[in-house]
Structure formats: structure tokens, C-alpha cells
Motif scaffolding. Structure first.
Motif, PDB file in Angstrom:
ATOM      1  N   ASP A 170       0.883  -1.131  -0.279  1.00 13.67           N
ATOM      2  CA  ASP A 170       0.005  -0.150   0.490  1.00 13.67           C
ATOM      3  C   ASP A 170       0.971   1.286  -0.136  1.00 13.67           C
ATOM      4  OD1 ASP A 170      -2.102  -1.801  -0.082  1.00 13.67           O
ATOM      5  OD2 ASP A 170      -2.870  -1.088   2.127  1.00 13.67           O
ATOM      6  N   PHE A 171       1.756   1.404   0.954  1.00 14.72           N
ATOM      7  CA  PHE A 171       2.924   2.621   1.235  1.00 14.72           C
ATOM      8  C   PHE A 171       3.496   2.741  -0.175  1.00 14.72           C
ATOM      9  CE2 PHE A 171       6.315   5.117   1.842  1.00 14.72           C
ATOM     10  CZ  PHE A 171       5.119   6.577   2.760  1.00 14.72           C
ATOM     11  N   LYS A 172       3.418   1.726  -0.811  1.00 11.30           N
ATOM     12  CA  LYS A 172       5.282   2.023  -2.188  1.00 11.30           C
ATOM     13  C   LYS A 172       4.178   2.166  -3.047  1.00 11.30           C
ATOM     14  CE  LYS A 172       9.164  -0.721  -1.117  1.00 11.30           C
ATOM     15  NZ  LYS A 172      10.116  -2.586  -0.944  1.00 11.30           N
ATOM     16  N   HIS A 173       2.717   1.466  -3.614  1.00  9.67           N
ATOM     17  CA  HIS A 173       2.073   2.288  -4.529  1.00  9.67           C
ATOM     18  C   HIS A 173       2.095   3.178  -4.334  1.00  9.67           C
ATOM     19  CE1 HIS A 173      -0.267   1.381  -7.453  1.00  9.67           C
ATOM     20  NE2 HIS A 173      -1.588   1.842  -7.245  1.00  9.67           N
ATOM     21  N   ALA A 174       1.627   3.664  -3.325  1.00 10.07           N
ATOM     22  CA  ALA A 174       1.038   5.891  -3.022  1.00 10.07           C
ATOM     23  C   ALA A 174       2.646   5.726  -3.576  1.00 10.07           C
ATOM     24  CB  ALA A 174       0.623   5.918  -1.823  1.00 10.07           C
ATOM     25  N   TYR A 175       3.765   5.864  -2.498  1.00 12.68           N
ATOM     26  CA  TYR A 175       5.062   6.599  -2.749  1.00 12.68           C
ATOM     27  C   TYR A 175       5.633   6.510  -4.903  1.00 12.68           C
ATOM     28  CZ  TYR A 175      10.185   7.042  -2.529  1.00 12.68           C
ATOM     29  OH  TYR A 175      10.888   7.798  -3.150  1.00 12.68           O
ATOM     30  N   LEU A 176       5.037   5.341  -5.181  1.00 16.17           N
ATOM     31  CA  LEU A 176       5.807   5.162  -6.418  1.00 16.17           C
ATOM     32  C   LEU A 176       4.985   6.584  -7.376  1.00 16.17           C
ATOM     33  CD1 LEU A 176       7.593   1.437  -6.527  1.00 16.17           C
ATOM     34  CD2 LEU A 176       8.346   3.461  -6.758  1.00 16.17           C
ATOM     35  N   LEU A 177       4.037   6.254  -7.468  1.00 16.32           N
ATOM     36  CA  LEU A 177       2.646   7.458  -7.873  1.00 16.32           C
ATOM     37  C   LEU A 177       3.298   8.583  -8.028  1.00 16.32           C
ATOM     38  CD1 LEU A 177      -0.820   5.666  -7.160  1.00 16.32           C
ATOM     39  CD2 LEU A 177       0.832   5.416  -9.644  1.00 16.32           C
ATOM     40  N   ASP A 178       3.604   9.338  -6.074  1.00 16.84           N
ATOM     41  CA  ASP A 178       3.943  10.650  -6.233  1.00 16.84           C
ATOM     42  C   ASP A 178       5.626  11.026  -7.021  1.00 16.84           C
ATOM     43  OD1 ASP A 178       1.670  11.542  -4.910  1.00 16.84           O
ATOM     44  OD2 ASP A 178       2.916  10.470  -2.578  1.00 16.84           O
ATOM     45  N   VAL A 179       6.187   9.654  -6.748  1.00 17.11           N
ATOM     46  CA  VAL A 179       7.802   9.594  -7.189  1.00 17.11           C
ATOM     47  C   VAL A 179       8.394  10.600  -8.820  1.00 17.11           C
ATOM     48  CG1 VAL A 179       9.567   8.928  -8.004  1.00 17.11           C
ATOM     49  CG2 VAL A 179       8.782   8.349  -5.874  1.00 17.11           C
ATOM     50  N   ALA A 180       6.984   9.476  -9.139  1.00 16.86           N
ATOM     51  CA  ALA A 180       6.697   9.803 -10.962  1.00 16.86           C
ATOM     52  C   ALA A 180       6.447  10.637 -11.125  1.00 16.86           C
ATOM     53  CB  ALA A 180       4.976   9.014 -11.774  1.00 16.86           C
ATOM     54  N   LYS A 181       5.983  11.459 -10.457  1.00 17.27           N
ATOM     55  CA  LYS A 181       4.716  12.855 -10.738  1.00 17.27           C
ATOM     56  C   LYS A 181       5.574  14.524 -10.162  1.00 17.27           C
ATOM     57  CE  LYS A 181       0.164  12.421 -11.345  1.00 17.27           C
ATOM     58  NZ  LYS A 181      -1.375  12.293 -10.960  1.00 17.27           N
ATOM     59  N   VAL A 182       6.781  13.953  -8.851  1.00 11.46           N
ATOM     60  CA  VAL A 182       7.463  14.740  -8.643  1.00 11.46           C
ATOM     61  C   VAL A 182       8.384  15.740  -9.573  1.00 11.46           C
ATOM     62  CG1 VAL A 182       9.752  15.691  -7.251  1.00 11.46           C
ATOM     63  CG2 VAL A 182       9.002  13.689  -6.548  1.00 11.46           C
ATOM     64  N   PRO A 183       8.016  17.276 -10.091  1.00  9.18           N
ATOM     65  CA  PRO A 183       9.077  18.178 -10.622  1.00  9.18           C
ATOM     66  C   PRO A 183      10.087  18.204 -10.944  1.00  9.18           C
ATOM     67  CG  PRO A 183       7.032  19.155  -9.487  1.00  9.18           C
ATOM     68  CD  PRO A 183       7.873  18.333  -8.989  1.00  9.18           C
ATOM     69  N   ASP A 184      10.244  18.140 -12.426  1.00 12.09           N
ATOM     70  CA  ASP A 184      11.931  18.097 -12.693  1.00 12.09           C
ATOM     71  C   ASP A 184      12.405  19.518 -11.957  1.00 12.09           C
ATOM     72  OD1 ASP A 184      11.869  15.330 -14.512  1.00 12.09           O
ATOM     73  OD2 ASP A 184      11.647  17.334 -15.893  1.00 12.09           O
ATOM     74  N   GLU A 185      12.301  20.093 -11.301  1.00 12.76           N
ATOM     75  CA  GLU A 185      13.025  21.561 -10.835  1.00 12.76           C
ATOM     76  C   GLU A 185      13.230  20.997  -9.906  1.00 12.76           C
ATOM     77  OE1 GLU A 185       9.986  21.356 -12.375  1.00 12.76           O
ATOM     78  OE2 GLU A 185       8.985  23.086 -12.126  1.00 12.76           O
ATOM     79  N   TYR A 186      12.097  20.322  -8.753  1.00 12.45           N
ATOM     80  CA  TYR A 186      12.449  19.895  -7.811  1.00 12.45           C
ATOM     81  C   TYR A 186      12.816  18.473  -7.425  1.00 12.45           C
ATOM     82  CZ  TYR A 186       9.282  23.443  -6.253  1.00 12.45           C
ATOM     83  OH  TYR A 186       8.889  25.256  -6.124  1.00 12.45           O
ATOM     84  N   ARG A 187      13.427  17.910  -8.442  1.00 11.42           N
ATOM     85  CA  ARG A 187      13.771  16.476  -8.343  1.00 11.42           C
ATOM     86  C   ARG A 187      15.294  17.002  -6.876  1.00 11.42           C
ATOM     87  NH1 ARG A 187      10.372  13.030 -10.819  1.00 11.42           N
ATOM     88  NH2 ARG A 187      11.233  11.356  -9.806  1.00 11.42           N
ATOM     89  N   GLN A 188      15.922  17.200  -7.270  1.00  7.71           N
ATOM     90  CA  GLN A 188      17.391  17.918  -7.147  1.00  7.71           C
ATOM     91  C   GLN A 188      17.436  17.981  -5.433  1.00  7.71           C
ATOM     92  OE1 GLN A 188      20.625  18.140  -8.762  1.00  7.71           O
ATOM     93  NE2 GLN A 188      21.761  17.534  -6.828  1.00  7.71           N
ATOM     94  N   ARG A 189      16.533  19.216  -5.711  1.00  7.05           N
ATOM     95  CA  ARG A 189      16.089  18.889  -3.823  1.00  7.05           C
ATOM     96  C   ARG A 189      15.563  18.632  -2.987  1.00  7.05           C
ATOM     97  NH1 ARG A 189      13.665  24.757  -1.519  1.00  7.05           N
ATOM     98  NH2 ARG A 189      15.149  23.785  -0.037  1.00  7.05           N
ATOM     99  N   LEU A 190      15.005  17.009  -3.786  1.00  8.84           N
ATOM    100  CA  LEU A 190      13.897  15.694  -3.291  1.00  8.84           C
ATOM    101  C   LEU A 190      14.690  15.027  -3.327  1.00  8.84           C
ATOM    102  CD1 LEU A 190      10.523  16.885  -4.205  1.00  8.84           C
ATOM    103  CD2 LEU A 190      11.891  17.394  -1.379  1.00  8.84           C
ATOM    104  N   ASP A 191      15.806  14.745  -3.204  1.00  9.33           N
ATOM    105  CA  ASP A 191      16.236  13.442  -3.609  1.00  9.33           C
ATOM    106  C   ASP A 191      16.789  12.511  -2.422  1.00  9.33           C
ATOM    107  OD1 ASP A 191      18.601  14.768  -2.194  1.00  9.33           O
ATOM    108  OD2 ASP A 191      20.349  14.560  -4.118  1.00  9.33           O
ATOM    109  N   TYR A 192      17.017  12.941  -1.998  1.00  9.68           N
ATOM    110  CA  TYR A 192      16.477  12.498  -0.301  1.00  9.68           C
ATOM    111  C   TYR A 192      15.417  11.551  -0.305  1.00  9.68           C
ATOM    112  CZ  TYR A 192      18.133  11.432   4.700  1.00  9.68           C
ATOM    113  OH  TYR A 192      18.458  10.391   5.817  1.00  9.68           O
ATOM    114  N   PHE A 193      14.712  11.859  -0.603  1.00  9.92           N
ATOM    115  CA  PHE A 193      13.362  10.965  -0.187  1.00  9.92           C
ATOM    116  C   PHE A 193      12.685  10.530  -1.748  1.00  9.92           C
ATOM    117  CE2 PHE A 193      12.776  14.660   2.289  1.00  9.92           C
ATOM    118  CZ  PHE A 193      12.803  14.511   3.230  1.00  9.92           C
ATOM    119  N   LEU A 194      13.654  10.675  -3.055  1.00 13.44           N
ATOM    120  CA  LEU A 194      13.902   9.754  -4.147  1.00 13.44           C
ATOM    121  C   LEU A 194      14.444   8.420  -4.250  1.00 13.44           C
ATOM    122  CD1 LEU A 194      13.578  12.601  -6.547  1.00 13.44           C
ATOM    123  CD2 LEU A 194      11.476  11.168  -5.482  1.00 13.44           C
TER     124      LEU A 194
END
Ligand SMILES: [Zn+2]
Length: 340
Positions: A265-289
Motif C-alpha cells: 500500500d505504502f510503496k504503491h502510493a509512494y511510487l505514484l508520487d515519485v512519478a509526478k515530482v516535477p523535474d525542478e524539484y527532483r534535486q532538492r527532494l533527492d533524499y526522498f527519491l
């Protein structure tokens, strides 16, 4: 086990048997662990049962006694005093006090200090509810420095306790009942030398635990007042970064929930979010990616942190970004929180 311990065991066993007939929940789990000689775990359960129901004098007695058998003398003393002060005329209270005479080097001082309020405590004991502060006092241990670094300041310890006390009481009780603890040490590496040269995940090259203000092993959180600054190679005070305690508590609760972030359940929700993280924030959010289990686990911890009041100082913004860009994972976190 010395002779004194054996003697003590001999006269407390009847109490234990009498209570076991009505044992339930934490008390039953504690008894089971006690009988298997798993004293550190038994102590945590007895302590939780005692805090949940202070009139369960047997749970309090065994919390103190299990802490003693586990070699955790300071906590043993704390539990025994709670019992001796609240129930000075009950058999268990008298036994606790007798034990304290031998166990507590400050017995005379503490006994004198308690003499006055003891009557008041006894009178109000039945109505007394478990407070977040009492649970936090049971969770927290302060470790002295080994010489290289100064001891933690009382202000730092108080600040951490305040943050924990502000967390919802059912979460604190659950954490304690699962054997949780919070160790406050001068630095996280002083707590456990084995981790000195291993790398925390997601920190990149050149970082190690000396640079980290906090870490979590299973249900235990360790937080240091000092960490090594990676640029200057000097120890700096972490007091401003203290919100990290809420993030680490998130890891501990994740573990208490049976490593919830590894669930489908959690991994599924998480992966859906990951796919939508905008490119300009991927670097800043890399700890969560991060790859594998790290990404979901760090995201859960940060979202948990957000709901407990968020990070502090320069981490405030990243915490808010995590909350903004992981909305489905956050819904799952909120579902877990709602269960409390
Ligand atoms: Zn983390």
C-alpha cells in the motif's frame, strides 16, 4: 545473579502469580518476556503497563525489577520510587522502598524529598492519568560524554523532551510499549562506536555518521547535541536542527508498525508520487527519491515529522516540499496516524 537477587525473587513470586490471573495486554506480554528472561523488553512492557494503569502496583514493581535485572539501574530506581512514593503502605511499595535502600546511592536525599508530597500523591493516585511527560520520561535516557565531548546541556535535553511531549499521547504510549527509547548523547557516534566509519544512506561521498545529528536503530532513536561539520571538520551544536527528532521518531514508529513503508500500500502510493515530482524539484527532494527501501522509509519519516510539527531551522522548507510533492504517500501516513 547474586544471592540478594535470588532472595528477592523468592519473596516476590507469589505477587506475580496472583496478578497473572487478571493479566491482559501489555502486562501479559511483559510477563511472557519476563519468564523468558528477556529483561530489557519485559521492563519496557511492565513500564508501559504501569504508566497506563498506575494502580497496577505489580506492573510498577516488575518494571523496576526488570530494569534492575537488565542492568538499567537508573530506570530501576525511577520506577521503584514512583511506586514507593505513590503506595508507601502497600506491600509492593514497602518492598520497592527496601530495595531502593540498597540500590539508590541518593536514598537518604530522595527519601527526604519525597516524604512531604507522598501523602498528596497517594490521595490523588486513583484519579491520576498517564501524562505525555511521564511516558517521555520513561522513553528518554541521557548518556554522559566519554571525555572527548562535553555532556549534553540540560537545555538541550529539555528541548528534546518538550518536542516529544508535544506528540500525541497514544503514539508515545505505543512507541514505549513496543520497547522504544530515545537516547540523548553528546554525539551519535559516542553512543555506538561500531557505526563510526559506516555511511548513512543518502548522504553522498565524504559524509559519515559523525556528521549526522541523529539516527534510528529499530525502535531506538539516538540524538546527539554535537555533530561534526563536514566543511570545517569541527563539532557544531545541533540545537537548531532539533526537529530531526520528529523525523527519527517517524522511523521508529514505522518499525513499530512492522516496517509499514515496506508494505504494498505504502510503496504503491509512494511510487505514484515519485512519478509526478516535477523535474525542478527532483534535486532538492533527492533524499526522498533514493532507491530501494530508503526512499519510502525517508519519505514516511519526513511526512510523520510534518504532522508532528515539522522540521526546524533550515530544514523547514524541505519538510514542506516533501509534504507537497508526496500527497498520496501522505494520505497513507494520515491513515496510520488516524489509527491512534
Ligand atoms: Zn531518516
Amino acid at each position: 545473579m547474586g544471592l540478594r537477587t535470588k532472595l528477592l525473587l523468592a519473596f516476590v513470586v507469589p505477587v506475580l502469580l496472583a496478578q497473572s490471573a487478571m493479566a491482559g495486554g501489555e502486562y501479559a506480554a511483559a510477563l511472557d518476556l519476563y519468564n523468558k528472561k528477556q529483561y530489557p523488553a519485559a521492563a519496557s512492557y511492565f513500564e508501559a503497563a504501569s504508566l497506563a494503569n498506575p494502580s497496577n502496583v505489580s506492573a510498577t514493581y516488575y518494571a523496576g525489577y526488570s530494569f534492575y535485572l537488565a542492568g538499567r539501574k537508573a530506570e530501576a530506581i525511577k520506577s521503584f520510587w514512583r511506586l514507593a512514593n505513590a503506595y508507601p503502605t502497600r506491600r509492593e511499595g514497602i518492598q520497592a522502598r527496601d530495595f531502593l535502600k540498597r540500590l539508590d546511592p541518593d536514598f537518604a536525599k530522595n527519601d527526604g524529598a519525597a516524604a512531604q508530597p507522598a501523602a498528596a500523591v497517594t490521595a490523588s493516585a486513583p484519579a491520576k492519568k498517564v501524562t505525555a511527560r511521564a511516558v517521555v520520561d520513561a522513553l528518554v535516557q541521557v548518556k554522559p560524554g566519554t571525555g572527548k565531548l562535553a555532556n549534553c546541556t540540560p537545555e538541550f535535553v529539555a528541548k528534546i523532551k518538550e518536542m516529544l511531549v508535544a506528540m500525541p499521547l497514544p503514539i508515545l504510549k505505543f512507541w514505549l510499549a513496543q520497547g522504544g527509547s530515545v537516547l540523548i548523547a553528546p554525539s551519535v557516534v559516542e553512543h555506538d562506536m561500531r557505526i563510526q566509519n559506516t555511511m548513512p544512506r543518502g548522504w553522498g561521498d565524504g559524509y559519515d555518521w559523525k556528521n549526522s545529528p541523529a539516527l534510528t536503530h529499530g525502535t531506538q532513536v539516538v540524538i546527539g547535541q554535537y555533530r561534526l561539520d563536514s566543511r570545517t571538520n569541527e563539532y557544531v551544536d545541533t540545537s537548531e536542527e532539533i526537529g530531526v527528532i520528529r523525523h527519527e521518531a517517524g522511523h521508529a514508529i514505522d518499525h513499530c508498525l512492522g516496517d509499514y513503508t515496506e508494505s504494498g500500500d505504502f510503496k504503491h502510493a509512494y511510487l505514484l508520487d515519485v512519478a509526478k515530482v516535477p523535474d525542478e524539484y527532483r534535486q532538492r527532494l533527492d533524499y526522498f527519491l533514493q532507491k530501494a527501501d530508503s526512499g519510502p522509509s525517508e519519505t514516511f519519516a519526513e511526512l510523520f515529522c510534518f504532522h508532528m510539527g515539522g522540521e526546524t531551522a533550515n530544514r523547514v522548507e524541505i519538510c514542506e516540499l516533501a509534504h507537497k510533492y508526496f500527497p498520496l504517500a501522505d494520505k497513507e501516513v494520515q491513515k496510520q496516524l488516524a489509527k491512534f
